[in-house]
Structures are given as structure tokens and as C-alpha cells.
Scaffold this active site. Structure first.
Site, PDB file in Angstrom:
ATOM      1  N   LYS A  38      51.522  76.261 -50.231  1.00  0.00           N
ATOM      2  CA  LYS A  38      51.798  77.681 -50.463  1.00  0.00           C
ATOM      3  C   LYS A  38      53.184  78.033 -49.911  1.00  0.00           C
ATOM      4  CE  LYS A  38      49.474  79.054 -46.208  1.00  0.00           C
ATOM      5  NZ  LYS A  38      48.662  80.069 -45.565  1.00  0.00           N
ATOM      6  N   TYR A 267      78.623  89.359 -30.836  1.00  0.00           N
ATOM      7  CA  TYR A 267      78.198  90.751 -30.647  1.00  0.00           C
ATOM      8  C   TYR A 267      77.476  90.983 -29.316  1.00  0.00           C
ATOM      9  CZ  TYR A 267      79.046  91.603 -35.635  1.00  0.00           C
ATOM     10  OH  TYR A 267      79.611  91.752 -36.867  1.00  0.00           O
TER      11      TYR A 267
HETATM   12  C1  LIG Z   1      42.760  78.444 -45.353  1.00  0.00           C
HETATM   13  C2  LIG Z   1      43.886  77.579 -44.909  1.00  0.00           C
HETATM   14  N1  LIG Z   1      43.707  76.260 -44.880  1.00  0.00           N
HETATM   15  C3  LIG Z   1      44.700  75.433 -44.483  1.00  0.00           C
HETATM   16  C4  LIG Z   1      45.927  75.925 -44.077  1.00  0.00           C
HETATM   17  C5  LIG Z   1      47.000  74.970 -43.591  1.00  0.00           C
HETATM   18  O1  LIG Z   1      47.234  75.189 -42.239  1.00  0.00           O
HETATM   19  P1  LIG Z   1      48.291  74.312 -41.419  1.00  0.00           P
HETATM   20  O2  LIG Z   1      49.607  74.610 -42.034  1.00  0.00           O
HETATM   21  O3  LIG Z   1      48.197  74.816 -40.024  1.00  0.00           O
HETATM   22  O4  LIG Z   1      47.886  72.905 -41.580  1.00  0.00           O
HETATM   23  C6  LIG Z   1      46.138  77.291 -44.082  1.00  0.00           C
HETATM   24  C7  LIG Z   1      47.409  77.827 -43.633  1.00  0.00           C
HETATM   25  O5  LIG Z   1      47.605  78.924 -43.249  1.00  0.00           O
HETATM   26  C8  LIG Z   1      45.085  78.160 -44.518  1.00  0.00           C
HETATM   27  O6  LIG Z   1      45.250  79.470 -44.535  1.00  0.00           O
END
Ligand SMILES: Cc1ncc(COP(=O)(O)O)c(C=O)c1O
Length: 370
Positions: A38, A267
Site C-alpha cells: 500500500k 533559519y
Molecule cells: C492490516 C495490516 N496488515 C499488515 C500491515 C503491514 O504492517 P508492517 O508494515 O508493520 O509489516 C499493515 C500496515 O499497516 C496493516 O494495516
């Protein structure tokens, strides 16, 4: 043309890290691994990450829009929409592309049932029914879970239902909340008839000793070469797990100045030279995604040597102490994080999570895939 700022993405390292995720997941009996890509693969490039992660059984994205982008890039792997339906119109696309869907509320269930009970789907859906076992974010309460799960399994529009939860504190394995969440989950699992497909751990659960045995693991951050654990715990750093940096962020030195004791850098006088110093100006700033709150001394590398920032981060410049790097010259690249300097170390110094650092690298940065 030379790049002012560049993010080099090492796809071999991504593949290597996936193999580590696979190995650790198998210790938890999880035979299937969903690569969480994602948010543009945590800022690394959605399409490129998906192409490289050929070994993954499934890709996890946030919403239907990301799922569609991924689908259009040509992947033929299953895609899981982790936040489920944001709007009821999303369901058309879910059905059309047979996306897998997290369902985390009774209102989402009602929308799905109202719409899909009237239709005959070409291919029934795989739903991931999420339980809020203690995260306090998304999911059905444990009390509602088992009955909802059984009812859903009998729907004609459902192919299978994955029982899932997300641990709030698996990056702090000693936290009692892990035990409580796992107890809730196992209790409901025990109430379901027959063997159900389960999914529990993200990266920290996978790499920890927590008893998260299940069918599907869901690694994200570890795929990109970051440890999900506190950087101060040296035995839990990325190298301890054999993880390799995927992103190397570099920017050019555009000026070098000899400053005197008492001179100001940048700054708001965040840095006043404590002695005569050589200071480089590196062309990267918060408009490139470098964290604006980075304090003096945030680590970076120049010419293979570790040094630190001086002065406040500007929109597209930072100061860097070059006093001990006399060979540094204008045009050289400084490394903000990467193979030689863990993004986790920069995260620890700035208080900005590694997740946030890589996700924030701006579009104007030149991405190169190696
Ligand atoms: C439902 C879910 N599963 C897995 C993950 C992956 O988590 P990580 O990046 O900590 O491995 C996430 C990330 O936010 C998540 O929301």
C-alpha cells in the site's frame, strides 16, 4: 543530466527481504505471504515493487483506488483491499476485478449483503473478516465475530472468509496487550466450526517470538529493509534479521563554506558554530520529503563517512558538517539513508517512523530502479 536528489530502489534487496519474510513466516506455520505494498509500496513505487515481488501470493493495498492502479499495471496476483469499502460504489470495482476485501464493520457487511444478495457473481469473493481484538481501530468486536463469520460463509457471493486481526503492540513483544489480543483471537477461532483460514502478523509479529501461528502473514515494512522494532534495541536491528536496504536516498552538495566560531547556519539560528567549521549545503529539504524536524546531528554519509546535519531543514537545503571530510567537494552525493546508513537510525534521531520517512519522499525526487 545529473540528479539533484535521487532515490535508488534496489529491487533485488526487495526480493531478498521477501525471502526473509517467507522464511520467518514459515516458522509461524504461515504458508502464504501477502506483501503489503500500500501507499505506493511505502514510497518505493507500487508497480515496480509488485513486478519484483513475484513470489508473493497476494498484494495488500489500502483502498480500491490503489487496487485499480495495481491491477492496471498488469499484475495477475490477487489484490486485498485492506480498508475495505470506503464508499458503496467501490463494490462495483471489487466485483468487476474480483478484489479481495477486508470487512471491518457491520455497516460494510450490510452494504455488501444488500448489493450482492441480488446478484449472481461470475466469481464469488474472498472476504477477510477483521476482528478488533484490542487494537481499537478497525474490526468487529470479539462478541459479534463468530456468528458473523458463520453467516458470511453461507452467502452465495462468498467464496471463502479469512479470519484476521492486527496486533497493536507486536513491535513491543513483551507488551501484555499481545497476549490479550491473541487470547481473544484464539477464543473466537475455537468457536468456529471446521478449520478456518487465519491471518495475524505484520512484520513485527513475523519477526518476534509471539505465538502468531496462522495461514497468512502480512509483512510490510520488513520488505523495504527496515526493522519494525525500536532502533535502540541493537539485537533487533535490520541486519540482525538479514534485511537489506531497498531505498537509498541521496542528494548533491551544492556549496561548501568555511565558517567561524559563532557563525549562524540556516533559519532561526538552530545551529551556531561552536568552533571554526567546514559546512556543506546539500540540496534536499522538506519539499523532497526530508523531515523538517531533523535536529542538529541527524546522521548522513558523505564520501563513505558518517557525519551530521547542522541547522534547520529548509524547503530544499540542509547544512552538513564537513569538518572531518576534507575531500568532500561540490557535486558529490550525500546519502541521507540507504545501504550504509539505516533509515531506522534516521528515524530514531528524528522521531519520524521509518514508514513515514520512505512514504514521504516527494514526487520531484528522481527514482531509479536497480
Ligand atoms: C492490516 C495490516 N496488515 C499488515 C500491515 C503491514 O504492517 P508492517 O508494515 O508493520 O509489516 C499493515 C500496515 O499497516 C496493516 O494495516
Amino acid at each position: 543530466m545529473l540528479n539533484r536528489v535521487q532515490a535508488s530502489i534496489d529491487l533485488k534487496a526487495l526480493q531478498h527481504n521477501f525471502s526473509i519474510a517467507r522464511r520467518y513466516s514459515s516458522l509461524k506455520k504461515a504458508a502464504r505471504v501477502a506483501a503489503v505494498i500500500k501507499a505506493n509500496a511505502y514510497g518505493h513505487g507500487l508497480e515496480q515493487a509488485a513486478n519484483a515481488l513475484d513470489e508473493a501470493e497476494l498484494f495488500g493495498v489500502t483502498d480500491v483506488r490503489e487496487a485499480l492502479t495495481l491491477k492496471k499495471s498488469g499484475t495477475d496476483k490477487p489484490i486485498l483491499v485492506l480498508q475495505g469499502l470506503i464508499h458503496e460504489d467501490d463494490l462495483k470495482l471489487v466485483v468487476e476485478h474480483n478484489f479481495q476485501l477486508v470487512v471491518h464493520s457491520t455497516s460494510q457487511l450490510a452494504t455488501i449483503d444488500d448489493t450482492l444478495s441480488k446478484l449472481t457473481l461470475k466469481a464469488p469473493l474472498t472476504l477477510w473478516l477483521k476482528m478488533d481484538s484490542g487494537m481499537g481501530r478497525l474490526g468487529l468486536s470479539p462478541q459479534d465475530y463468530a456468528a458473523t463469520y458463520q453467516a458470511l460463509q453461507n452467502k452465495t457471493y462468498v467464496d471463502s472468509v479469512v479470519m484476521m486481526t492486527h496486533l497493536a503492540n507486536s513491535s513491543m513483544p513483551e507488551s501484555m496487550l499481545n497476549t490479550q489480543q491473541l487470547q481473544e483471537f484464539r477464543q473466537q477461532e475455537g468457536q468456529l466450526q471446521g478449520k478456518c483460514i487465519t491471518s495475524i502478523p505484520s512484520s513485527s509479529g513475523i519477526l518476534s517470538e509471539l505465538p502468531v501461528d496462522c495461514d497468512w502473514a502480512r509483512p510490510g515494512i520488513m520488505l523495504y529493509g527496515s526493522s519494525p522494532f525500536n532502533f535502540n534495541e541493537a539485537h533487533l536491528r535490520r541486519e540482525q534479521f538479514g534485511l537489506q536496504a531497498v531505498m537509498t536516498l541521496q542528494a548533491r552538495i551544492i556549496a561548501i563554506k568555511a565558517l567561524k566560531k559563532g557563525d549562524n547556519v540556516g533559519y532561526c539560528s538552530q545551529f551556531i558554530c561552536p568552533q571554526d567549521m567546514t559546512v556543506g549545503i546539500v540540496s534536499i529539504g522538506y519539499a523532497d520529503g526530508y523531515p523538517s524536524n531533523a535536529p542538529n546531528g541527524t546522521p548522513l554519509m558523505v564520501g563513505g563517512k558518517k557525519t551530521g546535519t547542522v541547522g534547520r531543514v529548509s524547503m530544499d537545503m540542509i547544512g552538513v558538517d564537513l569538518s572531518d571530510i576534507p575531500d568532500a567537494k561540490v557535486g558529490d552525493l550525500a546519502t541521507l539513508w540507504g545501504a550504509d546508513l539505516s533509515v531506522d537510525e534516521v528515524a530514531a534521531k528524528t522521531g519520524i517512523l521509518s514508514y513515514n520517512l520512505t512514504c514521504s519522499v516527494a514526487r520531484r525526487v528522481a527514482f531509479e530502479y536497480i
